[in-house]
Design a protein around this motif. Structure first.
Motif, PDB file in Angstrom:
ATOM      1  N   ASN A  38      -9.833   9.269  12.191  1.00  0.00           N
ATOM      2  CA  ASN A  38      -9.107  10.444  11.726  1.00  0.00           C
ATOM      3  C   ASN A  38      -9.931  11.676  12.055  1.00  0.00           C
ATOM      4  N   SER A  40     -11.271  15.642  11.980  1.00  0.00           N
ATOM      5  CA  SER A  40     -11.515  16.669  10.964  1.00  0.00           C
ATOM      6  C   SER A  40     -10.317  17.620  10.944  1.00  0.00           C
ATOM      7  N   ASP A  41     -10.213  18.394   9.886  1.00  0.00           N
ATOM      8  CA  ASP A  41      -9.133  19.381   9.811  1.00  0.00           C
ATOM      9  C   ASP A  41      -9.222  20.361  10.978  1.00  0.00           C
ATOM     10  N   LYS A  42     -10.441  20.730  11.347  1.00  0.00           N
ATOM     11  CA  LYS A  42     -10.650  21.657  12.466  1.00  0.00           C
ATOM     12  C   LYS A  42     -10.064  21.081  13.754  1.00  0.00           C
ATOM     13  N   LYS A  44      -7.760  18.738  13.964  1.00  0.00           N
ATOM     14  CA  LYS A  44      -6.299  18.634  13.810  1.00  0.00           C
ATOM     15  C   LYS A  44      -5.643  19.946  14.224  1.00  0.00           C
ATOM     16  N   VAL A  45      -6.214  21.042  13.784  1.00  0.00           N
ATOM     17  CA  VAL A  45      -5.665  22.354  14.129  1.00  0.00           C
ATOM     18  C   VAL A  45      -5.801  22.622  15.630  1.00  0.00           C
ATOM     19  N   VAL A  55       0.542  20.368  12.674  1.00  0.00           N
ATOM     20  CA  VAL A  55      -0.393  19.345  12.208  1.00  0.00           C
ATOM     21  C   VAL A  55       0.390  18.234  11.521  1.00  0.00           C
ATOM     22  N   GLU A  56       1.380  18.624  10.749  1.00  0.00           N
ATOM     23  CA  GLU A  56       2.233  17.657  10.043  1.00  0.00           C
ATOM     24  C   GLU A  56       2.855  16.661  11.029  1.00  0.00           C
TER      25      GLU A  56
END
Length: 68
Positions: A38, A40-42, A44-45, A55-56
């Protein structure tokens, strides 16, 4: 087929090209497409912006729920 792989193939890009153009390592791109890691959020963006998708859509199968 993973959504990430599908979106990459729609652009006729290799994993190496996506890695070079996003700054995400090649091995991480491979692992994410295989569903073994998975991001990181970074990241994903970064990928959402790269593919022009949310992202969704890319990471949550179109469903984000609220949590406390």
């Amino acid at each position: 087929m993973s959504i990430l792989k599908h979106e990459r193939e729609k652009l006729n890009k290799t994993q190496k090209e996506v890695a070079d153009e996003t700054g995400i390592s090649y091995s991480m791109i491979q692992l994410m497409e295989q569903g073994r890691r998975n991001p990181s959020d970074k990241n994903k963006v970064k990928l959402a912006m790269y593919y022009g998708k949310s992202v969704e859509y890319l990471f949550f199968n179109g469903t984000i729920t609220n949590s406390d």
